[in-house]
Motif scaffolding. Structure first.
Motif, PDB file in Angstrom:
ATOM      1  N   PRO A  75       0.997  -1.153  -0.033  1.00  8.53           N
ATOM      2  CA  PRO A  75      -0.078   0.157   0.060  1.00  8.53           C
ATOM      3  C   PRO A  75       0.601   1.263  -0.134  1.00  8.53           C
ATOM      4  CG  PRO A  75      -0.107  -1.027   2.139  1.00  8.53           C
ATOM      5  CD  PRO A  75       0.650  -1.948   1.258  1.00  8.53           C
ATOM      6  N   ASP A  76       2.241   1.254   0.366  1.00  5.82           N
ATOM      7  CA  ASP A  76       3.060   2.422   0.298  1.00  5.82           C
ATOM      8  C   ASP A  76       3.343   2.705  -1.143  1.00  5.82           C
ATOM      9  OD1 ASP A  76       2.817   2.895   2.975  1.00  5.82           O
ATOM     10  OD2 ASP A  76       4.478   1.419   3.570  1.00  5.82           O
ATOM     11  N   THR A  77       3.262   1.861  -2.124  1.00  8.51           N
ATOM     12  CA  THR A  77       3.542   2.075  -3.382  1.00  8.51           C
ATOM     13  C   THR A  77       2.347   2.799  -4.160  1.00  8.51           C
ATOM     14  OG1 THR A  77       5.430   0.424  -3.266  1.00  8.51           O
ATOM     15  CG2 THR A  77       4.465   0.984  -5.484  1.00  8.51           C
ATOM     16  N   GLN A  78       2.655   3.883  -4.876  1.00 12.01           N
ATOM     17  CA  GLN A  78       1.422   4.308  -5.465  1.00 12.01           C
ATOM     18  C   GLN A  78       1.661   3.923  -7.195  1.00 12.01           C
ATOM     19  OE1 GLN A  78      -0.908   5.841  -4.124  1.00 12.01           O
ATOM     20  NE2 GLN A  78       0.070   6.093  -2.095  1.00 12.01           N
ATOM     21  N   VAL A  79       0.698   4.160  -7.651  1.00 15.99           N
ATOM     22  CA  VAL A  79       0.627   3.763  -9.323  1.00 15.99           C
ATOM     23  C   VAL A  79      -0.014   4.794 -10.189  1.00 15.99           C
ATOM     24  CG1 VAL A  79      -0.460   1.914 -10.940  1.00 15.99           C
ATOM     25  CG2 VAL A  79       0.335   1.364  -8.604  1.00 15.99           C
ATOM     26  N   VAL A  80       0.822   5.215 -11.078  1.00 16.33           N
ATOM     27  CA  VAL A  80       0.529   5.969 -12.138  1.00 16.33           C
ATOM     28  C   VAL A  80       0.304   5.398 -13.226  1.00 16.33           C
ATOM     29  CG1 VAL A  80       0.958   8.108 -13.378  1.00 16.33           C
ATOM     30  CG2 VAL A  80       1.412   8.098 -11.017  1.00 16.33           C
ATOM     31  N   GLY A  98      -7.071   0.925  -8.077  1.00 16.91           N
ATOM     32  CA  GLY A  98      -6.239   1.857  -6.976  1.00 16.91           C
ATOM     33  C   GLY A  98      -5.281   2.767  -7.583  1.00 16.91           C
ATOM     34  N   ALA A  99      -5.158   2.885  -8.912  1.00 15.50           N
ATOM     35  CA  ALA A  99      -4.357   3.685  -9.631  1.00 15.50           C
ATOM     36  C   ALA A  99      -4.672   5.413  -8.888  1.00 15.50           C
ATOM     37  CB  ALA A  99      -4.383   3.824 -11.048  1.00 15.50           C
ATOM     38  N   ARG A 100      -3.605   6.080  -8.751  1.00 12.95           N
ATOM     39  CA  ARG A 100      -3.892   7.323  -8.209  1.00 12.95           C
ATOM     40  C   ARG A 100      -3.488   8.288  -9.302  1.00 12.95           C
ATOM     41  NH1 ARG A 100      -6.707   8.326  -4.156  1.00 12.95           N
ATOM     42  NH2 ARG A 100      -5.391  10.253  -3.364  1.00 12.95           N
ATOM     43  N   GLY A 101      -2.917   7.988 -10.484  1.00 14.01           N
ATOM     44  CA  GLY A 101      -2.766   8.878 -11.471  1.00 14.01           C
ATOM     45  C   GLY A 101      -2.988   8.149 -12.741  1.00 14.01           C
ATOM     46  N   PHE A 102      -3.466   8.995 -14.013  1.00 14.28           N
ATOM     47  CA  PHE A 102      -3.569   8.331 -15.343  1.00 14.28           C
ATOM     48  C   PHE A 102      -3.328   9.406 -16.189  1.00 14.28           C
ATOM     49  CE2 PHE A 102      -5.623   6.576 -18.893  1.00 14.28           C
ATOM     50  CZ  PHE A 102      -6.400   5.452 -18.397  1.00 14.28           C
ATOM     51  N   ILE A 112       4.757  14.049 -16.184  1.00 11.01           N
ATOM     52  CA  ILE A 112       5.088  12.704 -15.796  1.00 11.01           C
ATOM     53  C   ILE A 112       5.648  13.251 -14.256  1.00 11.01           C
ATOM     54  CG2 ILE A 112       6.442  10.485 -15.661  1.00 11.01           C
ATOM     55  CD1 ILE A 112       6.226  10.707 -18.710  1.00 11.01           C
ATOM     56  N   ALA A 113       6.551  13.883 -14.212  1.00 10.38           N
ATOM     57  CA  ALA A 113       7.377  14.158 -13.110  1.00 10.38           C
ATOM     58  C   ALA A 113       6.059  14.892 -12.094  1.00 10.38           C
ATOM     59  CB  ALA A 113       8.458  15.385 -13.278  1.00 10.38           C
ATOM     60  N   ARG A 114       5.289  15.757 -12.415  1.00 11.65           N
ATOM     61  CA  ARG A 114       4.489  16.222 -11.717  1.00 11.65           C
ATOM     62  C   ARG A 114       3.524  15.124 -11.220  1.00 11.65           C
ATOM     63  NH1 ARG A 114       1.412  18.977 -15.219  1.00 11.65           N
ATOM     64  NH2 ARG A 114       3.101  20.563 -15.240  1.00 11.65           N
ATOM     65  N   ALA A 115       3.040  14.023 -11.741  1.00  7.02           N
ATOM     66  CA  ALA A 115       2.204  13.222 -11.384  1.00  7.02           C
ATOM     67  C   ALA A 115       2.964  12.208 -10.606  1.00  7.02           C
ATOM     68  CB  ALA A 115       1.788  12.262 -12.676  1.00  7.02           C
ATOM     69  N   VAL A 116       4.115  11.948 -10.736  1.00  6.21           N
ATOM     70  CA  VAL A 116       4.947  11.022  -9.667  1.00  6.21           C
ATOM     71  C   VAL A 116       4.883  11.806  -8.477  1.00  6.21           C
ATOM     72  CG1 VAL A 116       7.164  10.194  -8.964  1.00  6.21           C
ATOM     73  CG2 VAL A 116       6.257   9.884 -11.287  1.00  6.21           C
ATOM     74  N   THR A 117       5.188  12.927  -8.329  1.00  5.18           N
ATOM     75  CA  THR A 117       5.154  13.751  -6.965  1.00  5.18           C
ATOM     76  C   THR A 117       3.946  13.990  -6.314  1.00  5.18           C
ATOM     77  OG1 THR A 117       7.289  15.323  -8.085  1.00  5.18           O
ATOM     78  CG2 THR A 117       6.147  16.065  -6.212  1.00  5.18           C
ATOM     79  N   VAL A 119       1.350  12.014  -6.647  1.00  6.44           N
ATOM     80  CA  VAL A 119       0.618  10.595  -6.058  1.00  6.44           C
ATOM     81  C   VAL A 119       1.458  10.470  -4.797  1.00  6.44           C
ATOM     82  CG1 VAL A 119      -0.366   9.884  -8.087  1.00  6.44           C
ATOM     83  CG2 VAL A 119       1.895   9.188  -7.495  1.00  6.44           C
ATOM     84  N   MET A 120       2.881  10.707  -4.960  1.00  4.53           N
ATOM     85  CA  MET A 120       3.604  10.617  -3.663  1.00  4.53           C
ATOM     86  C   MET A 120       3.118  11.426  -2.386  1.00  4.53           C
ATOM     87  SD  MET A 120       7.495  10.392  -4.757  1.00  4.53           S
ATOM     88  CE  MET A 120       8.178  10.479  -3.156  1.00  4.53           C
ATOM     89  N   ASN A 121       2.487  12.588  -2.668  1.00  4.56           N
ATOM     90  CA  ASN A 121       1.979  13.301  -1.697  1.00  4.56           C
ATOM     91  C   ASN A 121       0.577  13.109  -1.138  1.00  4.56           C
ATOM     92  OD1 ASN A 121       4.410  14.771  -1.386  1.00  4.56           O
ATOM     93  ND2 ASN A 121       3.596  16.280  -3.005  1.00  4.56           N
ATOM     94  N   GLY A 122       0.076  11.922  -1.839  1.00  6.15           N
ATOM     95  CA  GLY A 122      -1.145  11.287  -1.424  1.00  6.15           C
ATOM     96  C   GLY A 122      -2.410  11.852  -1.971  1.00  6.15           C
ATOM     97  N   ASP A 123      -2.256  12.724  -3.147  1.00  7.31           N
ATOM     98  CA  ASP A 123      -3.237  13.249  -4.094  1.00  7.31           C
ATOM     99  C   ASP A 123      -3.450  12.673  -5.355  1.00  7.31           C
ATOM    100  OD1 ASP A 123      -3.727  15.363  -2.253  1.00  7.31           O
ATOM    101  OD2 ASP A 123      -2.101  16.545  -2.960  1.00  7.31           O
ATOM    102  N   ALA A 124      -4.112  12.902  -6.258  1.00 12.23           N
ATOM    103  CA  ALA A 124      -4.304  12.315  -7.789  1.00 12.23           C
ATOM    104  C   ALA A 124      -4.027  13.284  -8.645  1.00 12.23           C
ATOM    105  CB  ALA A 124      -5.721  11.651  -7.525  1.00 12.23           C
ATOM    106  N   GLN A 125      -3.489  12.627  -9.761  1.00 18.11           N
ATOM    107  CA  GLN A 125      -3.210  13.303 -10.887  1.00 18.11           C
ATOM    108  C   GLN A 125      -3.601  12.675 -12.108  1.00 18.11           C
ATOM    109  OE1 GLN A 125      -1.076  16.359 -10.886  1.00 18.11           O
ATOM    110  NE2 GLN A 125      -1.719  16.578 -13.253  1.00 18.11           N
ATOM    111  N   LEU A 126      -4.610  13.447 -12.764  1.00 19.52           N
ATOM    112  CA  LEU A 126      -5.276  12.514 -14.113  1.00 19.52           C
ATOM    113  C   LEU A 126      -5.261  13.714 -15.203  1.00 19.52           C
ATOM    114  CD1 LEU A 126      -8.813  11.767 -12.665  1.00 19.52           C
ATOM    115  CD2 LEU A 126      -6.974  10.494 -12.568  1.00 19.52           C
ATOM    116  N   ASP A 127      -5.001  12.858 -16.231  1.00 19.80           N
ATOM    117  CA  ASP A 127      -4.760  13.404 -17.662  1.00 19.80           C
ATOM    118  C   ASP A 127      -6.107  14.540 -17.797  1.00 19.80           C
ATOM    119  OD1 ASP A 127      -3.953  13.681 -20.790  1.00 19.80           O
ATOM    120  OD2 ASP A 127      -5.985  13.360 -20.565  1.00 19.80           O
TER     121      ASP A 127
END
Length: 291
Positions: A75-80, A98-102, A112-117, A119-127
């Motif tokens: 669960p500590d690993t996020q998926v984009v 369970g993906a947090r980014g798309f 891509i860098a913004r999405a990684v950062t 989801v690491m902070n617990g938020d979601a990033q979608l196209d």
């Protein structure tokens, strides 16, 4: 803080390109790459990356199942998700897993860098395009999605609402349980009608399917709560038509076709078109001779 990233894609040129790209970005460390979901799970177990960049369509284990397993076991690993597929089916399946980014593969390094950062902070990033269509689907404001807002009025292309098998059965059985024969109820009310009786009573209900290609559809009501339009879409899927071809055949938008497909997949509990085709043949909604 440096983000530890795992890249998962079955195409070597895409995979190697992402590894190279991410390696050039500040605060990014690529801990490995994998060509399918099974290999990704093994690498996540060993490397414990912060974020996995996940393709969807891969052999052996696809991205949706890999995402589900990773989020359940690590669960500590996020998926984009990073994919070329942005249809509703792919988006919803990935997010439910369970993906947090798309993101689409047209995303640049900064996105891509913004999405990684993010989801690491617990938020979601979608196209942005995916985000807009999700909003339209949820609110029913997409115009041609065929969806309706909760408690709202369906759009012009929306499929007629279906009643669950429980509610249909309850409505059919309640009058017989609460009335005596002859107490204001016609003698044959609630009883099955023969084909001859049905034809003599007048035209069929407008909620019945227009065409008949198998035992289930010829009975008048599609199985498992499918609407006539959903059954028609399923028959066309079984004939091998694409979403665009189905839209042209039925004179509806491609977005509406996708909505019908999402709905029928949920009702008959299938995950992909291959399972949907098998279901159509098994229930008689499709005739193999039509293929």
């Amino acid at each position: 803080m440096t983000a530890r990233v795992l890249v998962v894609d079955d195409q070597a040129v895409v995979r190697d390109g992402l590894v190279l790209l991410l390696g050039l970005l500040p605060d990014m460390e690529v801990v490995g790459s994998a060509s399918d979901g099974e290999a990704a799970l093994r690498l996540v177990a060993g490397e414990r990356p912060d974020v996995v960049l996940m393709d969807l369509r891969m052999p052996r284990m696809d991205g949706v199942e890999a995402t589900r397993r990773i989020r359940a076991e690590f669960p500590d690993t996020q998926v984009v998700v990073l994919t070329t597929y942005t249809d509703d089916e792919s988006v919803f399946a990935a997010l439910r897993a369970g993906a947090r980014g798309f993101l689409t593969k047209s995303a640049d390094a900064e996105e891509i860098a913004r999405a990684v950062t993010t989801v690491m902070n617990g938020d979601a990033q979608l196209d942005p395009g995916v985000q807009r269509r999700l909003l339209n689907t949820v609110t029913g404001m997409g115009g041609d999605t065929g969806a309706a807002p909760p408690g709202g009025t369906p759009g012009p292309d929306a499929a007629p609402p279906h009643r669950s098998r429980f509610s249909t059965r309850h409505a059919r059985e309640t009058p017989r349980a609460g009335r005596r024969p002859g107490a204001g109820t016609p003698p044959d009310a609630g009883a099955p009608r023969s084909a001859g009786a049905a034809s003599s009573a007048g035209p069929m209900s407008s909620t019945e399917p227009i065409s008949s290609t198998g035992p289930s559809s010829s009975a008048g009501t599609p199985p498992d709560g499918l609407t006539p339009r959903e059954a028609e879409v399923l028959r066309l899927i079984a004939r091998g038509l694409s979403n665009a071809e189905i839209a042209g055949t039925l004179f509806i938008s491609e977005a509406t076709v996708k909505t019908h497909i999402n709905n029928l997949f949920a009702k008959v509990r299938v995950r992909d078109r291959a399972q949907a085709v098998a279901y159509a043949y098994r229930t008689g909604l499709a005739d193999p001779r039509e293929g």
